[in-house]
Design a protein around this motif. Sequence first.
Motif, mmCIF file in Angstrom:
data_model
loop_
_atom_site.group_PDB
_atom_site.id
_atom_site.type_symbol
_atom_site.label_atom_id
_atom_site.label_comp_id
_atom_site.label_asym_id
_atom_site.label_seq_id
_atom_site.Cartn_x
_atom_site.Cartn_y
_atom_site.Cartn_z
ATOM 1 N N ARG A 81 0.886 -1.148 0.000
ATOM 2 C CA ARG A 81 0.000 0.000 0.000
ATOM 3 C C ARG A 81 0.930 1.205 0.000
ATOM 4 O O ARG A 81 2.091 1.078 0.374
ATOM 5 C CB ARG A 81 -0.912 0.006 1.227
ATOM 6 N N GLY B 33 2.446 6.146 3.826
ATOM 7 C CA GLY B 33 1.680 7.303 4.292
ATOM 8 C C GLY B 33 2.467 8.607 4.179
ATOM 9 O O GLY B 33 1.919 9.648 3.807
ATOM 10 N N ASP C 179 6.752 9.982 8.877
ATOM 11 C CA ASP C 179 5.883 8.797 8.966
ATOM 12 C C ASP C 179 6.686 7.503 8.965
ATOM 13 O O ASP C 179 6.139 6.427 9.138
ATOM 14 C CB ASP C 179 4.886 8.799 7.791
ATOM 15 N N SER D 212 -1.294 3.640 9.683
ATOM 16 C CA SER D 212 -1.563 4.903 10.362
ATOM 17 C C SER D 212 -2.961 5.393 10.015
ATOM 18 O O SER D 212 -3.408 5.280 8.870
ATOM 19 C CB SER D 212 -0.502 5.934 10.000
HETATM 20 C C1 LIG Z 1 -7.531 1.600 8.654
HETATM 21 C C2 LIG Z 1 -8.549 1.184 7.618
HETATM 22 C C3 LIG Z 1 -8.153 -0.171 7.087
HETATM 23 C C4 LIG Z 1 -9.936 1.127 8.213
HETATM 24 O O1 LIG Z 1 -10.124 -0.028 8.966
HETATM 25 P P1 LIG Z 1 -11.494 -0.845 8.845
HETATM 26 O O2 LIG Z 1 -11.407 -1.991 9.766
HETATM 27 O O3 LIG Z 1 -12.622 0.109 9.044
HETATM 28 O O4 LIG Z 1 -11.422 -1.246 7.312
HETATM 29 P P2 LIG Z 1 -11.944 -2.516 6.550
HETATM 30 O O5 LIG Z 1 -11.701 -2.239 5.106
HETATM 31 O O6 LIG Z 1 -13.309 -2.857 7.001
HETATM 32 O O7 LIG Z 1 -10.906 -3.664 7.033
HETATM 33 C C5 LIG Z 1 -9.564 -3.678 6.650
HETATM 34 C C6 LIG Z 1 -8.999 -5.053 6.986
HETATM 35 O O8 LIG Z 1 -8.985 -5.226 8.421
HETATM 36 C C7 LIG Z 1 -9.775 -6.375 8.767
HETATM 37 N N1 LIG Z 1 -10.458 -6.075 10.028
HETATM 38 C C8 LIG Z 1 -11.301 -5.072 10.247
HETATM 39 N N2 LIG Z 1 -11.728 -5.084 11.513
HETATM 40 C C9 LIG Z 1 -11.116 -6.139 12.113
HETATM 41 C C10 LIG Z 1 -11.106 -6.697 13.417
HETATM 42 N N3 LIG Z 1 -11.819 -6.148 14.389
HETATM 43 N N4 LIG Z 1 -10.335 -7.770 13.676
HETATM 44 C C11 LIG Z 1 -9.578 -8.312 12.694
HETATM 45 N N5 LIG Z 1 -9.515 -7.825 11.429
HETATM 46 C C12 LIG Z 1 -10.282 -6.764 11.146
HETATM 47 C C13 LIG Z 1 -10.755 -6.522 7.621
HETATM 48 O O9 LIG Z 1 -11.220 -7.830 7.541
HETATM 49 C C14 LIG Z 1 -9.842 -6.183 6.444
HETATM 50 O O10 LIG Z 1 -8.977 -7.250 6.176
HETATM 51 P P3 LIG Z 1 -8.675 -7.729 4.673
HETATM 52 O O11 LIG Z 1 -7.987 -6.532 4.035
HETATM 53 O O12 LIG Z 1 -7.756 -8.912 4.846
HETATM 54 O O13 LIG Z 1 -9.975 -8.015 4.053
HETATM 55 C C15 LIG Z 1 -8.645 2.197 6.467
HETATM 56 O O14 LIG Z 1 -9.068 3.459 6.979
HETATM 57 C C16 LIG Z 1 -7.351 2.360 5.777
HETATM 58 O O15 LIG Z 1 -6.835 1.451 5.142
HETATM 59 N N6 LIG Z 1 -6.823 3.580 5.853
HETATM 60 C C17 LIG Z 1 -5.540 3.861 5.220
HETATM 61 C C18 LIG Z 1 -4.403 3.524 6.138
HETATM 62 C C19 LIG Z 1 -3.067 3.823 5.456
HETATM 63 O O16 LIG Z 1 -2.903 3.425 4.284
HETATM 64 N N7 LIG Z 1 -2.169 4.537 6.158
HETATM 65 C C20 LIG Z 1 -0.932 4.967 5.528
HETATM 66 C C21 LIG Z 1 -0.007 3.809 5.287
HETATM 67 S S1 LIG Z 1 0.553 3.097 6.762
HETATM 68 C C22 LIG Z 1 2.071 3.773 6.965
HETATM 69 O O17 LIG Z 1 2.597 4.399 6.082
HETATM 70 C C23 LIG Z 1 2.732 3.611 8.278
HETATM 71 C C24 LIG Z 1 4.197 3.362 8.075
HETATM 72 C C25 LIG Z 1 4.653 2.229 9.006
HETATM 73 O O18 LIG Z 1 4.427 1.053 8.621
HETATM 74 O O19 LIG Z 1 5.198 2.559 10.057
#
Ligand SMILES: CC(C)(COP(=O)(O)OP(=O)(O)OC[C@H]1O[C@@H](n2cnc3c(N)ncnc32)[C@H](O)[C@@H]1OP(=O)(O)O)[C@@H](O)C(=O)NCCC(=O)NCCSC(=O)CCC(=O)O
Length: 289
Positions: A24, A27, A203, A224
Amino acid sequence: MLDLKMLEVLELRGTHHWVPSAQRLFGGQIIGQALVAAAKSVSDNLYAHSLHCYFVRPGDPTVPVLYQVDRTRDGRSFTVRSVKAIQHGQPILICQASFQVLQPSPLQHQFPMPVVPQPEDLLTVEELIQRYLSQADLTESAKQGLNKLLANEVPIEMKPVSPAHFYRFASGEPRRLFWARARGYIGEGNMKLHCCVAAYVSDYALLGTVLLPYSKYKARFIASLDHAMWFHSTFRSDEWMLYECVSPWAASSRGLVEGRLWRRDGVLAASCSQEGVLRVKPVTENSKL
Ligand SMILES: CC(C)(COP(=O)(O)OP(=O)(O)OC[C@H]1O[C@@H](n2cnc3c(N)ncnc32)[C@H](O)[C@@H]1OP(=O)(O)O)[C@@H](O)C(=O)NCCC(=O)NCCSC(=O)CCC(=O)O
């Protein structure tokens, strides 16, 4: 990476040059590019002083990102821009950035910078990995993990202050310190660009600070959720800055982290705060990574 293509007055396009193994978008890249987009719509006498972002969808590395800028307000001292980062017709990041005319003030204070070894006395991430790889007792999966890290051409140079802690070889307090600078030369004079690069750097390795007390667990899902940043002084993002990352709280599959970027002369350059989602699983094998 931060050189966006202007499509229209308030529409810009960003492309990717480094994508983390999570497949992905990083961030920091989206925040940095959003700040570039906002900064291009304000006059030269304005300096970024803060930004507030939500990551609402994962970024897709296979397509560019469209940045749409809204001129929210132009004031005498402060000017605010709202930026939407869009892929496949939907926002992946929403960001507000605020800019200020330089205004001197007698009110001036900051915390002291932590006392740490200077970058010249520390090894780069690449040198450390080469050193670990030369150890005879490494498991095959540890070797694979290290080689994967080595192939990861992050555009940031880093020198961890405490490498064992940085790589989570043992549990420790949720605090991480490393020197960081952009790879390559940027030069003086473009403070807006230095802020955008610092937003990119801020980040990196920040959210992982939450995991430091838990070496018996590894991340199953980590992302994040939001990111806020404040810029305090002039700095050069292509010169060594100390990045101090601290996590004061974690629960409910979320963790809070605070970052401080210090100039090496002890001036606090920028601060940031981020909350992230962290779902973990127990470490099962004997690997150190
Ligand atoms: C955070 C989320 C995922 C929102 O979460 P949600 O749970 O509402 O989303 P979702 O699409 O329904 O679910 C995403 C995945 O989590 C799982 N999932 C959801 N709720 C769960 C729970 N309670 N227990 C276990 N798994 C769960 C879902 O099945 C799905 O898995 P599957 O996918 O397997 O179906 C979204 O807002 C998002 O992706 N935002 C962008 C985040 C991002 O890209 N940040 C920047 C990069 S991160 C970064 O750069 C940080 C750098 C570093 O690494 O330090």
